[in-house]
Design a protein around this motif. Structure first.
Motif, PDB file in Angstrom:
ATOM      1  N   ARG A 189       0.603  12.053   5.007  1.00 24.42           N
ATOM      2  CA  ARG A 189      -0.082  11.488   6.177  1.00 24.42           C
ATOM      3  C   ARG A 189      -0.259   9.978   5.997  1.00 24.42           C
ATOM      4  N   LYS A 190      -0.709   9.549   4.832  1.00 27.48           N
ATOM      5  CA  LYS A 190      -0.914   8.115   4.598  1.00 27.48           C
ATOM      6  C   LYS A 190       0.404   7.364   4.609  1.00 27.48           C
ATOM      7  N   GLN A 191       1.427   7.912   3.967  1.00 25.08           N
ATOM      8  CA  GLN A 191       2.728   7.261   3.957  1.00 25.08           C
ATOM      9  C   GLN A 191       3.281   7.136   5.373  1.00 25.08           C
ATOM     10  N   GLY A 192       3.081   8.169   6.160  1.00 28.21           N
ATOM     11  CA  GLY A 192       3.571   8.123   7.534  1.00 28.21           C
ATOM     12  C   GLY A 192       2.877   7.058   8.355  1.00 28.21           C
ATOM     13  N   ILE A 193       1.567   6.928   8.201  1.00 30.55           N
ATOM     14  CA  ILE A 193       0.804   5.929   8.954  1.00 30.55           C
ATOM     15  C   ILE A 193       1.234   4.517   8.556  1.00 30.55           C
TER      16      ILE A 193
ATOM     17  N   THR B  10       4.108   3.540   7.157  1.00 28.57           N
ATOM     18  CA  THR B  10       5.483   3.297   7.600  1.00 28.57           C
ATOM     19  C   THR B  10       5.533   3.034   9.097  1.00 28.57           C
ATOM     20  N   LEU B  11       4.774   3.822   9.854  1.00 28.30           N
ATOM     21  CA  LEU B  11       4.709   3.623  11.302  1.00 28.30           C
ATOM     22  C   LEU B  11       4.121   2.256  11.629  1.00 28.30           C
ATOM     23  N   GLY B  12       3.113   1.837  10.876  1.00 31.21           N
ATOM     24  CA  GLY B  12       2.501   0.536  11.126  1.00 31.21           C
ATOM     25  C   GLY B  12       3.488  -0.602  10.972  1.00 31.21           C
ATOM     26  N   GLU B  13       4.303  -0.570   9.929  1.00 28.52           N
ATOM     27  CA  GLU B  13       5.294  -1.626   9.729  1.00 28.52           C
ATOM     28  C   GLU B  13       6.342  -1.609  10.840  1.00 28.52           C
ATOM     29  N   TRP B  14       6.756  -0.408  11.252  1.00 31.74           N
ATOM     30  CA  TRP B  14       7.736  -0.301  12.336  1.00 31.74           C
ATOM     31  C   TRP B  14       7.168  -0.846  13.641  1.00 31.74           C
ATOM     32  N   LEU B  15       5.883  -0.569  13.913  1.00 33.86           N
ATOM     33  CA  LEU B  15       5.255  -1.057  15.144  1.00 33.86           C
ATOM     34  C   LEU B  15       5.153  -2.580  15.140  1.00 33.86           C
ATOM     35  N   LEU B  16       4.882  -3.173  13.977  1.00 32.64           N
ATOM     36  CA  LEU B  16       4.830  -4.633  13.894  1.00 32.64           C
ATOM     37  C   LEU B  16       6.172  -5.245  14.287  1.00 32.64           C
ATOM     38  N   ARG B  17       7.258  -4.698  13.749  1.00 33.08           N
ATOM     39  CA  ARG B  17       8.586  -5.234  14.079  1.00 33.08           C
ATOM     40  C   ARG B  17       8.909  -5.028  15.558  1.00 33.08           C
ATOM     41  N   LYS B  18       8.569  -3.863  16.086  1.00 32.96           N
ATOM     42  CA  LYS B  18       8.854  -3.577  17.491  1.00 32.96           C
ATOM     43  C   LYS B  18       8.084  -4.515  18.409  1.00 32.96           C
ATOM     44  N   LYS B  19       6.813  -4.727  18.087  1.00 31.59           N
ATOM     45  CA  LYS B  19       5.987  -5.602  18.922  1.00 31.59           C
ATOM     46  C   LYS B  19       6.521  -7.033  18.895  1.00 31.59           C
ATOM     47  N   ASN B  20       6.886  -7.516  17.718  1.00 28.73           N
ATOM     48  CA  ASN B  20       7.395  -8.871  17.613  1.00 28.73           C
ATOM     49  C   ASN B  20       8.720  -9.021  18.347  1.00 28.73           C
ATOM     50  N   ASN B  21       9.574  -8.008  18.288  1.00 26.80           N
ATOM     51  CA  ASN B  21      10.854  -8.073  18.994  1.00 26.80           C
ATOM     52  C   ASN B  21      10.664  -8.193  20.500  1.00 26.80           C
TER      53      ASN B  21
ATOM     54  N   HIS C 193       0.830  -1.202   0.000  1.00 27.75           N
ATOM     55  CA  HIS C 193       0.000   0.000   0.000  1.00 27.75           C
ATOM     56  C   HIS C 193       0.868   1.257   0.000  1.00 27.75           C
ATOM     57  N   ARG C 194       2.020   1.195   0.643  1.00 32.60           N
ATOM     58  CA  ARG C 194       2.938   2.336   0.562  1.00 32.60           C
ATOM     59  C   ARG C 194       3.400   2.553  -0.870  1.00 32.60           C
ATOM     60  N   GLY C 195       3.703   1.449  -1.557  1.00 32.37           N
ATOM     61  CA  GLY C 195       4.147   1.557  -2.938  1.00 32.37           C
ATOM     62  C   GLY C 195       3.069   2.101  -3.855  1.00 32.37           C
ATOM     63  N   TRP C 196       1.854   1.598  -3.685  1.00 29.63           N
ATOM     64  CA  TRP C 196       0.758   2.099  -4.517  1.00 29.63           C
ATOM     65  C   TRP C 196       0.487   3.581  -4.253  1.00 29.63           C
ATOM     66  N   THR C 197       0.580   3.971  -2.995  1.00 29.93           N
ATOM     67  CA  THR C 197       0.384   5.383  -2.664  1.00 29.93           C
ATOM     68  C   THR C 197       1.472   6.240  -3.297  1.00 29.93           C
ATOM     69  N   ARG C 198       2.702   5.754  -3.258  1.00 30.49           N
ATOM     70  CA  ARG C 198       3.806   6.489  -3.866  1.00 30.49           C
ATOM     71  C   ARG C 198       3.627   6.603  -5.377  1.00 30.49           C
ATOM     72  N   ASP C 199       3.089   5.569  -6.008  1.00 36.01           N
ATOM     73  CA  ASP C 199       2.875   5.613  -7.453  1.00 36.01           C
ATOM     74  C   ASP C 199       1.853   6.678  -7.844  1.00 36.01           C
ATOM     75  N   ARG C 200       0.924   6.980  -6.941  1.00 32.55           N
ATOM     76  CA  ARG C 200      -0.121   7.953  -7.249  1.00 32.55           C
ATOM     77  C   ARG C 200       0.239   9.360  -6.775  1.00 32.55           C
ATOM     78  N   LYS C 201       1.431   9.515  -6.280  1.00 32.35           N
ATOM     79  CA  LYS C 201       1.854  10.844  -5.845  1.00 32.35           C
ATOM     80  C   LYS C 201       1.832  11.816  -7.031  1.00 32.35           C
ATOM     81  N   GLY C 202       1.164  12.933  -6.846  1.00 31.65           N
ATOM     82  CA  GLY C 202       1.044  13.936  -7.901  1.00 31.65           C
ATOM     83  C   GLY C 202      -0.220  13.816  -8.719  1.00 31.65           C
ATOM     84  N   LEU C 203      -0.932  12.674  -8.639  1.00 27.00           N
ATOM     85  CA  LEU C 203      -2.215  12.512  -9.340  1.00 27.00           C
ATOM     86  C   LEU C 203      -3.308  13.041  -8.420  1.00 27.00           C
ATOM     87  N   ARG C 204      -3.622  14.295  -8.576  1.00 28.95           N
ATOM     88  CA  ARG C 204      -4.436  14.988  -7.575  1.00 28.95           C
ATOM     89  C   ARG C 204      -5.936  14.752  -7.737  1.00 28.95           C
TER      90      ARG C 204
END
Length: 589
Positions: free
Chosen positions: A390-394, A396-407, A365-376
């Motif tokens: 905002r979406k990219q930040g959420i 990215t944070l979600g993936e980081w939280l998954l790794r942190k929780k598993n650790n 979903h991060r990749g798809w969002t990045r592909d649509r950057k600029g398509l307003r």
């Protein structure tokens, strides 16, 4: 008249088989039939095409919740049990189906369509058999249909997974349970529930976070249990310990805390415009920082440490990858490959399957969002970029939280598996061979796994399991042929699973495992030669220092050495000589 047509009185050419006085659009009267469709008073030889509409299904409503049992299943026994507990903790009636076996496969073949995917036959056959058992116990079919629903995963894409929902309903109808409700939790668009009444299954934050917690616990326990089975001194000791641990975690899941704003300092946000944001942040924060399941994993650590192990057994490490269901289930659905490898003297290395898939979904979903950057799409420039970041930040944070929780769970369990590899790195590794935008099946993950584990000396062999004729995995296998050529010494074996062919599959695994076993033995011989010690000397030292042989002891990894026994031999020798050994730390998936 020529071979093409004839000419009428005004010189126009009429195609052969046409009636001149009716024009080229009129059908031949001899082909008319009373059964043909009629439009505007005229019958046509070609049936009129109508758009397909999905058959309407009885909804699962809020009023039905108290007397309706949600059936779940299809993953490993640990995943299914903890998912059952998570759903029950929300006030639902829930039951995990038993592991699917060959009888389930036979039932799926009997009542299902031809050419289905192997997981579909096992899953729907298992469901049908369970419903038949309920009928044998005295429930009528009408009662069974009215008081049960099946919750499963679904998605769209290029493989047969997108057809499972319809095929499940077909098989259930053929088995006499027409109208049985199937709820599909899609990886693309959430839950599928029809009807205007309040829904019986409320996918709120508490429900979803409960599932995430269950998946994390099961992923972590499975990794540790399959590793330890290779070294248990008494066969079955790990299974016995795991059963005790699962019973404790099941009870903890039933009484898990579902963070209520009103019972904490966050009650100051109640009734304010920030209430929704505060509830979201507080619940996610509790999932990541809560201690309630860390206590359960610490208890599991003590239980596993009590198992007598023989850590100097030379075991080739076999990494299991492949299609999601085939690598997750533990039974006839994948030829009991986990148990077979253990009996053949291998250390089974499974992935944190669900958490890796969750992180992969966020990455896509991060990749798809990045592909649509600029398509307003007509929105203002500032608004568009604020929404994008905002979406990219959420995500990215979600993936980081998954790794942190598993650790945190890994630390509590004392397992020496390293943190999950970031999905961006996995995509980079696979990119020369498999583009991440090809998202069907396991996409680029199989290729990245194989390369990563080989390059970082994390396994002796990679075994990829997948359903018979699985198209996405077949694509991946074709790419793997090039990967194996580019990385000398790599042992990669793909096998297809079905309801039959177990002997052939096991034979292929044994042949590849022979090469991996030879690598492990040579590695151990080299380690003993480097250490300057004999194996009896090392065993004697460990007997005098029993903490070295415990399940939770973190054996430092020596550069270029894969096996646990070889790494332990070098580590113990360094302790005996009080000299350092060059070690390195790598991150595992």
């Amino acid at each position: 008249m020529d071979s093409v047509g004839s000419r009428n009185g005004d010189g126009r050419t009429v195609a052969a088989g046409r009636t001149p006085d009716r024009g080229p659009s009129a059908p031949d009267p001899s082909r008319r039939s009373a059964t043909l469709p009629m439009v505007e008073g005229r019958r046509y030889a070609v049936p009129i095409t109508r758009h397909f509409r999905r058959p309407e299904e009885r909804p699962f409503t809020l009023a039905q919740r108290p007397h309706t049992t949600i059936l779940v299943g299809g993953l490993s026994p640990q995943h299914d049990q903890l998912v059952e507990a998570a759903v029950r903790s929300m006030g639902y009636r829930c039951r995990a189906l038993p592991a699917a076996d060959l009888d389930a496969f036979t039932a799926g073949k009997e009542y299902g369509n031809n050419g289905l995917c192997n997981p579909a036959y096992f899953t729907v056959g298992n469901l049908v058999r369970h419903l038949q058992e309920l009928e044998a116990e005295g429930m009528s079919r009408e009662e069974i249909v009215d008081s049960h629903v099946f919750l499963t995963a679904g998605s769209c894409g290029t493989c047969r997974f997108g057809m499972y929902e319809a095929e499940y309903r077909l098989a259930l109808g053929n088995a006499g349970f027409d109208g049985f409700r199937v709820l599909v939790m899609g990886t693309d668009d959430g839950i599928d529930q029809s009807g205007d009444e309040p829904m019986g299954l409320d996918l709120d934050m508490d429900f979803l976070l409960g599932l995430i917690q269950a998946f994390d616990l099961a992923d972590t326990l499975n990794q540790q249990a399959w590793r330890l089975r290779a070294y248990e001194a008494e066969e079955g000791a790990v299974d016995e310990a795991l059963a005790t641990v699962m019973s404790d975690l099941y009870a903890r899941m039933l009484r898990r805390d579902k963070y209520d704003l009103a019972r904490h300092w966050t009650r100051i946000f109640l009734g304010t415009p920030l209430e929704g944001v505060a509830r979201y942040v507080a619940k996610v924060g509790q999932l990541v920082r809560s201690e309630e399941f860390l206590e359960g994993m610490s208890a599991a650590r003590e239980r596993f440490d009590a198992i007598e192990l023989d850590p100097f057994r030379v075991r080739p490490i076999v990494r299991i990858t492949g299609e999601f269901w085939a690598q997750c289930c533990e039974g006839d659905g994948n030829f009991n490959v986990h148990r077979f490898l253990t009996r053949e003297g291998a250390e089974v290395f499974v992935d944190r399957i669900i958490f890796t898939r969750l992180a992969y979904t966020l990455f896509i979903h991060r990749g798809w969002t990045r592909d649509r950057k600029g398509l307003r799409d007509g929105e203002g420039r500032i608004r568009h970029y604020l929404r994008y970041y905002r979406k990219q930040g959420i995500l990215t944070l979600g993936e980081w939280l998954l790794r942190k929780k598993n650790n945190r769970l890994l630390d509590a369990l004392g397992a020496d598996f390293h943190e999950m590899v970031p999905q961006d790195e996995m995509a980079r590794i696979a990119d020369p061979y498999y583009a991440w935008r090809t998202t069907s099946g396991e996409a680029h993950l199989e290729v990245a796994d194989n390369i990563y584990y080989h390059q970082h000396h994390l396994c002796h062999m990679v075994l990829s399991v997948k359903p018979f004729t699985c198209m996405p995995s077949t694509q991946s296998d074709g790419v793997q042929a090039r990967v194996v050529e580019d990385f000398p010494g790599m042992i990669f074996l793909p096998i297809e699973t079905a309801g039959e062919g177990e002997v052939i599959a096991h034979s292929r695994v044994q042949m590849a495992l022979g090469t991996a076993r030879a690598k492990a033995r040579n590695e151990m011989a080299d380690a003993l030669a480097r250490s300057g010690r004999t194996l009896p000397e090392l065993r004697s030292w460990v007997e005098d220092h029993p903490e070295l042989g415990r399940a939770s002891y973190r054996v430092p990894r020596t550069e270029g050495v894969v096996g646990r026994a070889a790494n332990l031999a070098l580590h113990v020798a360094s302790l005996m000589d009080r000299r350092p050994v060059r070690t390195f730390v790598s991150r595992e998936v």
